[in-house]
Design a protein around this motif. Structure first.
Motif, PDB file in Angstrom:
ATOM      1  N   VAL A  56       0.470  -1.316  -0.267  1.00 32.84           N
ATOM      2  CA  VAL A  56      -0.331   0.175   0.233  1.00 32.84           C
ATOM      3  C   VAL A  56       0.847   1.222  -0.222  1.00 32.84           C
ATOM      4  O   VAL A  56       0.880   2.365  -0.944  1.00 32.84           O
ATOM      5  CB  VAL A  56      -1.342  -0.156   1.295  1.00 32.84           C
ATOM      6  CG1 VAL A  56      -1.174   1.265   1.290  1.00 32.84           C
ATOM      7  CG2 VAL A  56      -2.657  -1.057   1.022  1.00 32.84           C
ATOM      8  N   LEU A  57       1.845   1.856   0.750  1.00 32.02           N
ATOM      9  CA  LEU A  57       2.607   2.865   0.810  1.00 32.02           C
ATOM     10  C   LEU A  57       3.652   2.402  -0.172  1.00 32.02           C
ATOM     11  O   LEU A  57       3.701   3.837  -0.648  1.00 32.02           O
ATOM     12  CB  LEU A  57       3.519   2.148   1.928  1.00 32.02           C
ATOM     13  CG  LEU A  57       3.120   2.950   3.042  1.00 32.02           C
ATOM     14  CD1 LEU A  57       4.199   2.332   4.476  1.00 32.02           C
ATOM     15  CD2 LEU A  57       2.823   4.020   4.063  1.00 32.02           C
ATOM     16  N   LYS A  58       4.024   1.403  -1.076  1.00 31.86           N
ATOM     17  CA  LYS A  58       4.844   1.736  -2.268  1.00 31.86           C
ATOM     18  C   LYS A  58       3.929   2.672  -3.393  1.00 31.86           C
ATOM     19  O   LYS A  58       4.184   2.996  -4.069  1.00 31.86           O
ATOM     20  CB  LYS A  58       5.661   0.256  -3.170  1.00 31.86           C
ATOM     21  CG  LYS A  58       6.166  -0.088  -4.130  1.00 31.86           C
ATOM     22  CD  LYS A  58       6.767  -1.254  -4.715  1.00 31.86           C
ATOM     23  CE  LYS A  58       7.299  -1.195  -5.480  1.00 31.86           C
ATOM     24  NZ  LYS A  58       8.328  -0.652  -5.373  1.00 31.86           N
ATOM     25  N   GLU A  59       2.573   1.780  -3.528  1.00 34.67           N
ATOM     26  CA  GLU A  59       1.213   2.024  -4.412  1.00 34.67           C
ATOM     27  C   GLU A  59       1.543   3.492  -4.232  1.00 34.67           C
ATOM     28  O   GLU A  59       1.002   4.729  -5.160  1.00 34.67           O
ATOM     29  CB  GLU A  59       0.805   1.171  -3.878  1.00 34.67           C
ATOM     30  CG  GLU A  59      -0.640   1.277  -5.514  1.00 34.67           C
ATOM     31  CD  GLU A  59      -1.787  -0.025  -4.476  1.00 34.67           C
ATOM     32  OE1 GLU A  59      -3.124   1.035  -4.720  1.00 34.67           O
ATOM     33  OE2 GLU A  59      -2.114  -0.758  -5.384  1.00 34.67           O
ATOM     34  N   GLY A  60       1.135   4.049  -3.087  1.00 40.42           N
ATOM     35  CA  GLY A  60       0.778   5.251  -2.597  1.00 40.42           C
ATOM     36  C   GLY A  60       1.947   6.623  -2.985  1.00 40.42           C
ATOM     37  O   GLY A  60       1.549   7.087  -2.832  1.00 40.42           O
ATOM     38  N   GLU A  61       3.017   5.980  -3.019  1.00 39.16           N
ATOM     39  CA  GLU A  61       4.627   6.923  -3.662  1.00 39.16           C
ATOM     40  C   GLU A  61       4.360   7.692  -4.714  1.00 39.16           C
ATOM     41  O   GLU A  61       4.864   8.266  -5.272  1.00 39.16           O
ATOM     42  CB  GLU A  61       5.439   6.261  -3.946  1.00 39.16           C
ATOM     43  CG  GLU A  61       6.222   5.784  -2.505  1.00 39.16           C
ATOM     44  CD  GLU A  61       7.641   4.965  -2.649  1.00 39.16           C
ATOM     45  OE1 GLU A  61       7.999   3.947  -3.629  1.00 39.16           O
ATOM     46  OE2 GLU A  61       7.810   4.315  -1.669  1.00 39.16           O
ATOM     47  N   ALA A  62       3.181   6.831  -5.457  1.00 38.29           N
ATOM     48  CA  ALA A  62       3.045   7.340  -6.976  1.00 38.29           C
ATOM     49  C   ALA A  62       1.769   8.577  -6.796  1.00 38.29           C
ATOM     50  O   ALA A  62       1.841   9.483  -7.966  1.00 38.29           O
ATOM     51  CB  ALA A  62       2.215   6.104  -8.323  1.00 38.29           C
ATOM     52  N   VAL A  63       1.205   8.897  -5.954  1.00 35.86           N
ATOM     53  CA  VAL A  63       0.395   9.899  -5.759  1.00 35.86           C
ATOM     54  C   VAL A  63       0.635  10.726  -4.753  1.00 35.86           C
ATOM     55  O   VAL A  63       0.764  10.681  -3.555  1.00 35.86           O
ATOM     56  CB  VAL A  63      -0.753   9.130  -5.002  1.00 35.86           C
ATOM     57  CG1 VAL A  63      -2.182  10.056  -4.961  1.00 35.86           C
ATOM     58  CG2 VAL A  63      -1.421   8.017  -5.988  1.00 35.86           C
ATOM     59  N   ASP A  64       0.387  12.667  -5.380  1.00 30.34           N
ATOM     60  CA  ASP A  64       0.785  13.535  -4.696  1.00 30.34           C
ATOM     61  C   ASP A  64       0.021  13.598  -2.845  1.00 30.34           C
ATOM     62  O   ASP A  64      -1.951  13.425  -3.119  1.00 30.34           O
ATOM     63  CB  ASP A  64       0.618  14.468  -5.028  1.00 30.34           C
ATOM     64  CG  ASP A  64       1.486  14.577  -6.365  1.00 30.34           C
ATOM     65  OD1 ASP A  64       2.755  13.797  -5.572  1.00 30.34           O
ATOM     66  OD2 ASP A  64       1.910  15.133  -7.288  1.00 30.34           O
ATOM     67  N   ALA A  65      -0.147  13.689  -2.143  1.00 29.24           N
ATOM     68  CA  ALA A  65      -0.974  13.495  -1.017  1.00 29.24           C
ATOM     69  C   ALA A  65      -1.371  15.342  -1.100  1.00 29.24           C
ATOM     70  O   ALA A  65      -1.314  16.270  -1.693  1.00 29.24           O
ATOM     71  CB  ALA A  65       0.028  14.614   0.142  1.00 29.24           C
TER      72      ALA A  65
ATOM     73  N   GLU B 226       4.129   8.866   6.334  1.00 30.49           N
ATOM     74  CA  GLU B 226       5.428   8.458   6.827  1.00 30.49           C
ATOM     75  C   GLU B 226       5.631   8.243   8.631  1.00 30.49           C
ATOM     76  O   GLU B 226       7.231   7.554   8.927  1.00 30.49           O
ATOM     77  CB  GLU B 226       6.342  10.508   8.013  1.00 30.49           C
ATOM     78  CG  GLU B 226       6.849  11.697   6.405  1.00 30.49           C
ATOM     79  CD  GLU B 226       7.886  11.130   5.707  1.00 30.49           C
ATOM     80  OE1 GLU B 226       8.506  10.192   5.891  1.00 30.49           O
ATOM     81  OE2 GLU B 226       7.166  10.785   4.402  1.00 30.49           O
ATOM     82  N   GLN B 227       4.797   8.571   9.499  1.00 26.24           N
ATOM     83  CA  GLN B 227       4.179   7.402  10.270  1.00 26.24           C
ATOM     84  C   GLN B 227       4.157   6.379  10.133  1.00 26.24           C
ATOM     85  O   GLN B 227       4.414   5.540  10.367  1.00 26.24           O
ATOM     86  CB  GLN B 227       2.719   8.346  11.246  1.00 26.24           C
ATOM     87  CG  GLN B 227       3.064   9.179  12.001  1.00 26.24           C
ATOM     88  CD  GLN B 227       1.776  10.091  12.600  1.00 26.24           C
ATOM     89  OE1 GLN B 227       0.577   9.113  12.227  1.00 26.24           O
ATOM     90  NE2 GLN B 227       1.987  11.165  13.941  1.00 26.24           N
ATOM     91  N   ALA B 228       2.927   6.035   9.308  1.00 26.29           N
ATOM     92  CA  ALA B 228       3.127   4.698   8.485  1.00 26.29           C
ATOM     93  C   ALA B 228       4.465   4.183   8.252  1.00 26.29           C
ATOM     94  O   ALA B 228       4.760   2.707   8.442  1.00 26.29           O
ATOM     95  CB  ALA B 228       2.130   5.041   7.361  1.00 26.29           C
ATOM     96  N   LYS B 229       5.710   5.143   7.082  1.00 26.75           N
ATOM     97  CA  LYS B 229       6.796   4.338   7.282  1.00 26.75           C
ATOM     98  C   LYS B 229       7.657   3.918   8.169  1.00 26.75           C
ATOM     99  O   LYS B 229       8.113   2.709   7.854  1.00 26.75           O
ATOM    100  CB  LYS B 229       7.383   5.487   6.168  1.00 26.75           C
ATOM    101  CG  LYS B 229       7.356   5.463   4.542  1.00 26.75           C
ATOM    102  CD  LYS B 229       7.416   6.807   3.610  1.00 26.75           C
ATOM    103  CE  LYS B 229       7.309   6.701   2.337  1.00 26.75           C
ATOM    104  NZ  LYS B 229       8.066   8.184   1.887  1.00 26.75           N
TER     105      LYS B 229
END
Length: 167
Positions: free
Chosen positions: A18-27, A37-40
């Protein structure tokens, strides 16, 4: 938040995906970046373990001397070893207070302020355990430092005033 949920279930691979997938999306919102950052950090801790847990185990098995050695070994392994987290060390210290193991609690809180000298909370906690351990001068010093870092701390101010009045 989904990654945190997966971590809560113990599914590290799903959280990582999920985190890797989310890297492609801007906050989109300002509160998203800190949560990511907390999740990482939580993912790193799930994979590498907690430095505080290692120190706590060493305290239990071999006392303060063993814990000091374990901490020094962990510091040598940074950043590839267990994760250092101020909150984990704080929680360990309070657990030791609950167990009435004040010498070990003082050790942990002293190490926490060494690791996180800019944390008013770490200094406040050291002040608290110092009071419990009968180390008044150390408590005063710790609360002063805590208030220097966070002048709005009502607890720190009240404790410092009480200690300086001799109560």
């Amino acid at each position: 938040m989904l990654a945190q949920g997966y971590l809560g279930l113990g599914d590290v691979p799903a959280a990582e995906a999920v985190l890797k997938e989310g890297e492609a999306v801007d906050a989109m919102f300002s509160w998203e970046r800190p949560q990511i950052e907390q999740a990482k950090a939580a993912l790193r801790k799930a994979k590498l373990g907690s430095a505080a847990a290692v120190v706590g185990k060493a305290l239990t098995e071999g006392g303060i001397e063993a814990a000091e050695k374990a901490l020094q070994d962990l510091l040598q392994r940074r950043p590839d070893g267990p994760v250092f987290d101020e909150g984990d060390f704080n929680a360990l210290g309070y657990r030791l207070i609950e167990e009435n193991n004040l010498d070990s609690a003082v050790f942990v809180f002293e190490k926490n302020v060494e690791l996180y000298p800019g944390s008013w909370n770490a200094w406040d906690s050291l002040g608290e355990v110092s009071v419990k351990a009968g180390r008044k001068e150390r408590a005063i010093e710790s609360y002063r430092k805590s208030l220097e870092l966070n002048p709005t701390s009502k607890n720190g101010r009240a404790m410092l005033e009480r200690l300086e009045k001799g109560q």
